[in-house]
Scaffold this active site. Structure first.
Site, PDB file in Angstrom:
ATOM      1  CD  GLU A  15      -9.196 100.106  42.342  1.00 11.98           C
ATOM      2  OE1 GLU A  15      -8.496  99.129  42.673  1.00 11.98           O
ATOM      3  OE2 GLU A  15      -9.153 101.220  42.902  1.00 11.98           O
ATOM      4  CG  HIS A  76     -12.330  97.154  46.218  1.00  9.78           C
ATOM      5  ND1 HIS A  76     -11.344  98.110  46.145  1.00  9.78           N
ATOM      6  CD2 HIS A  76     -12.199  96.417  45.085  1.00  9.78           C
ATOM      7  CE1 HIS A  76     -10.661  97.960  45.015  1.00  9.78           C
ATOM      8  NE2 HIS A  76     -11.170  96.949  44.349  1.00  9.78           N
ATOM      9  CG  ASP A 108      -6.570 104.849  53.305  1.00 12.35           C
ATOM     10  OD1 ASP A 108      -5.580 104.272  53.794  1.00 12.35           O
ATOM     11  OD2 ASP A 108      -6.715 105.072  52.095  1.00 12.35           O
ATOM     12  CE1 TYR A 142      -1.356  99.603  50.875  1.00  9.08           C
ATOM     13  CE2 TYR A 142      -1.362  97.448  51.951  1.00  9.08           C
ATOM     14  CZ  TYR A 142      -2.039  98.589  51.535  1.00  9.08           C
ATOM     15  OH  TYR A 142      -3.392  98.708  51.757  1.00  9.08           O
ATOM     16  CG  HIS A 146      -0.161 100.393  55.120  1.00  7.58           C
ATOM     17  ND1 HIS A 146      -0.295 101.236  56.196  1.00  7.58           N
ATOM     18  CD2 HIS A 146      -1.328 100.454  54.442  1.00  7.58           C
ATOM     19  CE1 HIS A 146      -1.504 101.779  56.174  1.00  7.58           C
ATOM     20  NE2 HIS A 146      -2.150 101.313  55.126  1.00  7.58           N
ATOM     21  CE  LYS A 162      -2.948  92.413  54.153  1.00  5.98           C
ATOM     22  NZ  LYS A 162      -3.392  93.752  53.695  1.00  5.98           N
ATOM     23  CD  GLN A 209      -4.297 110.505  37.599  1.00  6.52           C
ATOM     24  OE1 GLN A 209      -3.990 111.041  36.539  1.00  6.52           O
ATOM     25  NE2 GLN A 209      -4.513 109.223  37.698  1.00  6.52           N
TER      26      GLN A 209
HETATM   27  P1  FAD Z   1      -4.066  96.004  56.895  1.00  8.77           P
HETATM   28  O1  FAD Z   1      -3.642  94.758  56.230  1.00  8.77           O
HETATM   29  O2  FAD Z   1      -4.842  95.873  58.164  1.00  8.77           O
HETATM   30  O3  FAD Z   1      -2.747  96.870  57.150  1.00  8.77           O
HETATM   31  C1  FAD Z   1      -2.832  98.197  57.648  1.00  8.77           C
HETATM   32  C2  FAD Z   1      -1.591  98.477  58.507  1.00  8.77           C
HETATM   33  O4  FAD Z   1      -1.606  97.670  59.696  1.00  8.77           O
HETATM   34  C3  FAD Z   1      -0.261  98.132  57.828  1.00  8.77           C
HETATM   35  O5  FAD Z   1       0.689  99.080  58.228  1.00  8.77           O
HETATM   36  C4  FAD Z   1       0.084  96.757  58.357  1.00  8.77           C
HETATM   37  O6  FAD Z   1       1.487  96.543  58.347  1.00  8.77           O
HETATM   38  C5  FAD Z   1      -0.459  96.835  59.781  1.00  8.77           C
HETATM   39  N1  FAD Z   1      -0.928  95.542  60.273  1.00  8.77           N
HETATM   40  C6  FAD Z   1      -1.655  94.615  59.600  1.00  8.77           C
HETATM   41  N2  FAD Z   1      -1.924  93.561  60.406  1.00  8.77           N
HETATM   42  C7  FAD Z   1      -1.372  93.840  61.627  1.00  8.77           C
HETATM   43  C8  FAD Z   1      -1.313  93.168  62.877  1.00  8.77           C
HETATM   44  N3  FAD Z   1      -1.901  91.963  63.026  1.00  8.77           N
HETATM   45  N4  FAD Z   1      -0.683  93.775  63.906  1.00  8.77           N
HETATM   46  C9  FAD Z   1      -0.089  94.987  63.763  1.00  8.77           C
HETATM   47  N5  FAD Z   1      -0.104  95.673  62.573  1.00  8.77           N
HETATM   48  C10 FAD Z   1      -0.737  95.114  61.532  1.00  8.77           C
HETATM   49  N6  FAD Z   1      -9.601 101.741  50.708  1.00  8.77           N
HETATM   50  C11 FAD Z   1     -10.938 101.955  50.734  1.00  8.77           C
HETATM   51  O7  FAD Z   1     -11.439 102.624  51.631  1.00  8.77           O
HETATM   52  N7  FAD Z   1     -11.758 101.445  49.758  1.00  8.77           N
HETATM   53  C12 FAD Z   1     -11.293 100.690  48.737  1.00  8.77           C
HETATM   54  O8  FAD Z   1     -12.060 100.240  47.882  1.00  8.77           O
HETATM   55  C13 FAD Z   1      -9.876 100.441  48.665  1.00  8.77           C
HETATM   56  N8  FAD Z   1      -9.337  99.685  47.700  1.00  8.77           N
HETATM   57  C14 FAD Z   1      -7.985  99.394  47.705  1.00  8.77           C
HETATM   58  C15 FAD Z   1      -7.466  98.535  46.730  1.00  8.77           C
HETATM   59  C16 FAD Z   1      -6.098  98.200  46.732  1.00  8.77           C
HETATM   60  C17 FAD Z   1      -5.570  97.255  45.682  1.00  8.77           C
HETATM   61  C18 FAD Z   1      -5.237  98.762  47.728  1.00  8.77           C
HETATM   62  C19 FAD Z   1      -3.772  98.448  47.718  1.00  8.77           C
HETATM   63  C20 FAD Z   1      -5.755  99.626  48.690  1.00  8.77           C
HETATM   64  C21 FAD Z   1      -7.131  99.930  48.710  1.00  8.77           C
HETATM   65  N9  FAD Z   1      -7.687 100.764  49.684  1.00  8.77           N
HETATM   66  C22 FAD Z   1      -9.051 101.004  49.708  1.00  8.77           C
HETATM   67  C23 FAD Z   1      -6.839 101.406  50.681  1.00  8.77           C
HETATM   68  C24 FAD Z   1      -6.666 100.546  51.952  1.00  8.77           C
HETATM   69  O9  FAD Z   1      -7.901 100.453  52.627  1.00  8.77           O
HETATM   70  C25 FAD Z   1      -5.615 101.241  52.813  1.00  8.77           C
HETATM   71  O10 FAD Z   1      -4.343 101.137  52.227  1.00  8.77           O
HETATM   72  C26 FAD Z   1      -5.599 100.875  54.287  1.00  8.77           C
HETATM   73  O11 FAD Z   1      -4.854 101.889  54.974  1.00  8.77           O
HETATM   74  C27 FAD Z   1      -4.942  99.540  54.612  1.00  8.77           C
HETATM   75  O12 FAD Z   1      -5.710  98.513  54.211  1.00  8.77           O
HETATM   76  P2  FAD Z   1      -5.187  96.986  54.351  1.00  8.77           P
HETATM   77  O13 FAD Z   1      -6.316  96.137  53.971  1.00  8.77           O
HETATM   78  O14 FAD Z   1      -3.902  96.797  53.637  1.00  8.77           O
HETATM   79  O15 FAD Z   1      -4.936  96.939  55.941  1.00  8.77           O
END
Ligand code: FAD
Length: 287
Positions: A15, A76, A108, A142, A146, A162, A209
């Site tokens: 990454e 991403h 986030d 996660y 999460h 998803k 870190q």
């Molecule tokens: P979601 O899948 O939407 O999940 C977020 C929360 O909502 C979780 O608690 C989940 O349980 C809950 N949830 C999901 N769907 C539902 C539903 N239908 N109803 C109720 N609750 C639900 N962030 C950046 O800004 N830029 C990046 O480039 C980036 N790269 C990343 C790369 C990786 C490999 C990872 C693991 C994370 C990355 N992140 C990045 C961080 C990520 O954006 C955060 O972790 C964010 O808080 C959650 O993203 P998600 O896509 O998992 O969200």
């Protein structure tokens, strides 16, 4: 080439992140070129949650650079603080650049992040991209659940949404105890999630870190890890080496357990990426 077509054996990916305002683009591009010379299966490029024109541009530019280095890119894309138009604009830009693989994320909820229809969850973004077509879609998972969820079981039920929406592969958040990854993998299997899951590994090479990782993603620090940090805190070279060795140990165990792939959060550090790659590339076998 789509990432899912590379899965003839366990994948090894890295990454990278695009230059931030105050950083020298030249040094970041040089670092990423060095990472590309390792010939990882792909390099993913992060995206600043918000979808501004400049955020889109820096990600697309680095993705193009990776393509020019002869390595498959994974871009991403996030939907927090983003309108449908902004998301579509980013997808257009990626399409124009010939990018076909995206990691679709919510982003986030920092600094007053806003989620508005049609994108309340990553699954909404995934469904939108799938409906539009033209992209292979990966998503995040996660091992410890999460931080916003009620735990990993709860989180995995949403993970299934998803996958059902169109994600054909998963990359995990960083973790320091492989038992957490194996438990999540088991829960996924029980939930009927059958897509490949790559393990995200963060080599921790300095004390700052550690703090950043814990505050950002709430990762649990197992006693073996904390002992290492405590022992070598104050000796930067020792901590650097110990952090790389810890990551190599984690990866060796994961590969022996048949993980689909390893995604290294290389933090644009080609030395760290190279040391890990040298130690583990002969271990990559059929998953
Ligand atoms: P979601 O899948 O939407 O999940 C977020 C929360 O909502 C979780 O608690 C989940 O349980 C809950 N949830 C999901 N769907 C539902 C539903 N239908 N109803 C109720 N609750 C639900 N962030 C950046 O800004 N830029 C990046 O480039 C980036 N790269 C990343 C790369 C990786 C490999 C990872 C693991 C994370 C990355 N992140 C990045 C961080 C990520 O954006 C955060 O972790 C964010 O808080 C959650 O993203 P998600 O896509 O998992 O969200």
């Amino acid at each position: 080439m789509p990432i899912n077509e590379l899965r003839k054996r366990q994948l090894f990916s890295l990454e990278a992140f695009p230059p931030k305002k105050e950083q020298s683009a030249k040094s970041i591009y040089e670092a990423v070129s060095k990472m590309a010379r390792l010939h990882p299966d792909y390099i993913s490029v992060t995206y600043g949650a918000g979808g501004s024109d400049i955020q889109q541009q820096v990600t697309v530019d680095l993705v193009k650079h990776i393509q020019n280095c002869g390595v498959a890119p994974l871009a991403h894309i996030t939907c927090i603080n983003s309108s449908l138009e902004q998301v579509d604009r980013m997808l257009d830009r990626l399409e124009e650049a010939g990018v076909r693989s995206v990691l679709a994320l919510r982003g986030d909820k920092v600094e007053g992040g806003v989620l508005e229809p049609p994108f309340l969850h990553a699954s909404d973004l995934i469904a939108h991209i799938a409906q539009r077509g033209g992209f292979e879609i990966l998503a995040a998972c996660y091992p410890e659940g999460h931080p916003d969820s009620d735990g990993v079981e709860d989180d995995v039920t949403y993970l299934k949404k998803k996958v059902d929406a169109g994600a054909s592969g998963l990359i995990s958040q960083l973790f320091f105890d492989n038992a957490d990854f194996y438990r999540m993998r088991e829960l996924c299997a029980r939930e009927g999630i059958r897509v490949p899951i790559e393990a995200g590994i963060m080599p921790v090479v300095n004390a700052a870190q550690v703090q950043r990782m814990v505050s950002l993603c709430g990762a649990k620090l197992p006693p073996k890890f904390s002992k290492m940090i405590a022992r070598y805190d104050g000796n930067p070279q020792a901590l650097y080496d110990a952090g790389i060795n810890y990551a190599i140990d984690q990866i060796t165990d994961l590969l022996a357990s048949g993980v689909d792939g390893i995604h290294v959060y290389a933090m644009n550090n080609p030395d760290v990426a190279g040391r890990i790659f040298d130690a583990v590339h002969n271990l990559l076998m059929t998953a």
